[in-house]
Design a protein around this motif. Structure first.
Motif, PDB file in Angstrom:
ATOM      1  N   LYS A  36       0.560  -1.219  -0.154  1.00 17.85           N
ATOM      2  CA  LYS A  36       0.195   0.257   0.583  1.00 17.85           C
ATOM      3  C   LYS A  36       0.909   1.071   0.082  1.00 17.85           C
ATOM      4  O   LYS A  36       0.375   2.394  -0.381  1.00 17.85           O
ATOM      5  N   TYR A  68      -5.992   1.871   3.304  1.00 18.77           N
ATOM      6  CA  TYR A  68      -5.420   0.161   4.172  1.00 18.77           C
ATOM      7  C   TYR A  68      -6.896  -0.519   3.794  1.00 18.77           C
ATOM      8  O   TYR A  68      -5.593  -1.408   3.946  1.00 18.77           O
ATOM      9  N   GLU A  72      -6.026  -4.920  -1.937  1.00 17.45           N
ATOM     10  CA  GLU A  72      -4.700  -5.450  -2.528  1.00 17.45           C
ATOM     11  C   GLU A  72      -4.967  -5.139  -4.269  1.00 17.45           C
ATOM     12  O   GLU A  72      -3.958  -5.084  -4.588  1.00 17.45           O
ATOM     13  N   SER A  79      -8.119   3.181  -5.388  1.00 19.43           N
ATOM     14  CA  SER A  79      -8.903   2.909  -3.870  1.00 19.43           C
ATOM     15  C   SER A  79      -8.509   3.849  -3.449  1.00 19.43           C
ATOM     16  O   SER A  79      -9.845   4.653  -2.415  1.00 19.43           O
TER      17      SER A  79
END
Length: 568
Positions: A36, A68, A72, A79
């Motif tokens: 991240k 977070y 992933e 994101s």
């Protein structure tokens, strides 16, 4: 070695009783740092209501926490987009149900450093700067009215409207880079020269990160700042080993979609048509059922799932396509629900020049001159972004129903930011559009792209190639190009000169830049360029000439010997 940064931030209410700025930073370690990265954000609550501070604090806290929590498999920008959009909705709702918070909103600028790349998302007039090799650059644009008396009024902010448009950007990180996030209380009271001065001291280790942010705020206050002041600085001290991990992360973790049929739905995208299918790639026109719009979906054939080089090249293609932001290129669109490896671009009605030629469409010279100007502008836009397309051909030049020309397919494009991770042959591309020097193993350059532009214009006008068609794996021999007026006598002399210069065998005789070629087209007959001179025959085919001389010399010698013998 993992990514390492020196960082500090400071915030100050200044002359105001209440600080509506908010700043935050997360510097994880281990797996989170790798997958991240670290994230920093600065927000400035919109003044004039009770919700300014609440909006800025929630924007930063929510972003730092929820970023977070995203999968992933999502790209960094995906994101950030999803989290900021959700924050915007929450702030909008709070402003509607709590009267004292009506109109609450905040600017927001966020920076993510992951691997060898930086990513930013931005709304409002907080700013992000980069100092690299003593060059100071503002990476964000202020979302304010462009009228002088209205430049303090925001046109975009988190919570300002039900729909939010977020600016995204990315680039490669270099060792020693210094990033700076500022609220308008600082940058509006200081010149960029003064800001860069403090960053330079930090970059050269003349002062540390804490001293830098405190000096920035102190200087802004001394210059009469009337607003809250916030500064956050980061310097890159170490980089991980270079790779394409950031660009490949989604491709590695997500499977390739199966071959789809018309009518099938994938991630909320219904297939309308199979536009193209090759050994490696498949291109579909799809209908985004949620957004009710047509898009283009490009992916690899499912049998390429374990082909690491193909996956790397495809990830690289998506990354390059996302950087080509101008009206001359389809825009890369973030998928709302992405469970497979592909990328989306906007759909534009129309056809490629190859398709138009295939149905026998005839192009007027006057129209082609107009298209030539658009095509050269498009190539110039790529070159200014350090992108070489390397495969300009009629199949990759799309003419929309709106009259706009667009460049397609970045499958073998190169960029100065790729760092050599993706290896592409010097002869990659379509042979008839490759410059002569590429057949000798020389690398692609802006001049080779402009050579391809010239060949395309020549071919679309005449249906012939200036040096004849080149077959794959053929090593062609180049003499002088055939004048296009041999096939189209109505081509004006000034435009013929431009075409011949563009396709010159010698790169030194071609246009240096797209801008130079564009000026020549715009000036047209009023300031025509000189017609390229014919190459002397000795330079065109020196080997053949010397062979003929040698043969002639031998023949003369044999004749002399024969005459000598006969005379005796």
């Amino acid at each position: 070695m993992p990514l390492a940064v020196s960082t500090a931030f400071a915030t100050n209410p200044g002359v105001r009783d209440r600080n509506e700025d908010f700043v935050g930073l997360v510097t994880p370690s281990g797996l989170d740092l790798s997958t991240k990265g670290l994230i920093a954000a600065v927000a400035d609550g919109v003044s004039g209501n009770e919700g300014g501070r609440e909006a800025s604090e929630y924007s930063v806290r929510g972003l730092l926490a929820d970023y977070y929590a995203t999968p992933e498999t999502w790209a960094v920008t995906q994101s950030l987009e999803r989290v900021i959009t959700a924050i915007n909705s929450w702030i909008q709702k709070q402003g509607s149900i709590r009267r004292e918070l009506a109109g609450m909103a905040s600017t927001l600028t966020a920076l993510v450093l992951r691997g060898n790349y930086y990513y930013f998302s931005h709304v409002g007039d907080t700013r992000l700067y980069l100092l690299r090799d003593k060059v100071f650059t503002k990476l964000t644009s202020d979302h304010v009215w462009d009228r002088p008396e209205m430049q303090h009024v925001l046109t975009r902010a988190v919570g300002l409207d039900t729909q939010i448009t977020i600016d995204h950007g990315m680039g490669r990180i270099m060792l020693g880079d210094v990033f700076l996030l500022l609220s308008d209380g600082v940058w509006s009271s200081m010149s960029e020269y003064d800001i860069s001065f403090y960053l330079s001291d930090f970059s050269e280790n003349k002062q540390n990160s804490e001293q830098t942010v405190n000096e920035l705020i102190k200087n802004a206050l001394e210059n009469g700042s009337k607003d809250n002041l916030t500064a956050l600085v980061l310097k890159v001290d170490a980089l991980p080993e270079e790779d394409l991990r950031d660009a490949l992360s989604s491709s590695k973790l997500l499977p390739l979609p199966p071959l789809l049929r018309v009518g099938q739905v994938l991630d909320g995208l219904e297939v309308d048509e199979i536009l193209h299918q090759s050994m490696a790639t498949v291109v579909y026109r799809v209908h985004d059922l949620k957004a009710n719009r047509k898009l283009v979906l490009k992916t690899l054939n499912p049998d390429r799932q374990k082909d690491v080089e193909e996956l790397a090249a495809f990830a690289h293609e998506e990354w390059v396509a996302s950087r080509a932001i101008a009206r001359f290129f389809p825009e890369v669109v973030q998928a709302q629900e992405k469970n497979y490896s592909y990328y989306l671009t906007t759909w534009h009605d129309g056809a490629t020049f190859e398709q138009r030629i295939g149905v026998g469409e005839h192009f007027l010279v006057s129209d082609m001159i107009s298209y030539a100007e658009q095509l050269v502008r498009a190539i110039g836009a790529l070159h200014r972004r350090s992108i070489l397309h390397r495969d300009i051909k009629p199949a990759n030049i799309h003419l929309g129903s709106d009259g706009q020309l667009r460049i397609l397919d970045f499958g073998i494009a190169q960029t100065g930011m790729e760092g050599g991770e993706v290896s592409i042959s010097s002869r990659a591309g379509t042979p008839s559009y490759l410059a002569p020097e590429q057949f000798d193993g020389e690398s692609a350059s802006p001049k080779t792209d402009l050579y391809a532009v010239g060949v395309n214009l020549y071919y679309i006008l005449t249906r012939h190639y200036p040096y004849g068609e080149v077959e794959p794996f053929q090593k062609p021999r180049f003499s002088d190009p055939v004048s296009p007026t041999r096939y189209r006598p109505e081509i004006p002399a000034w435009f013929e000169n431009i075409l011949l210069k563009a396709v010159s065998r010698d790169p030194q005789n071609r246009f240096e830049t797209a801008e130079e070629m564009l000026i020549a087209i715009e000036r047209g007959a009023s300031h025509p360029i000189v017609k390229p001179s014919a190459t002397p025959i000795i330079e065109r085919d020196a080997l053949t000439i010397w062979r003929l001389i040698a043969i002639s010399s031998l023949a003369i010698n044999f004749l002399a010997i024969y005459l000598f013998i006969v005379s005796r």
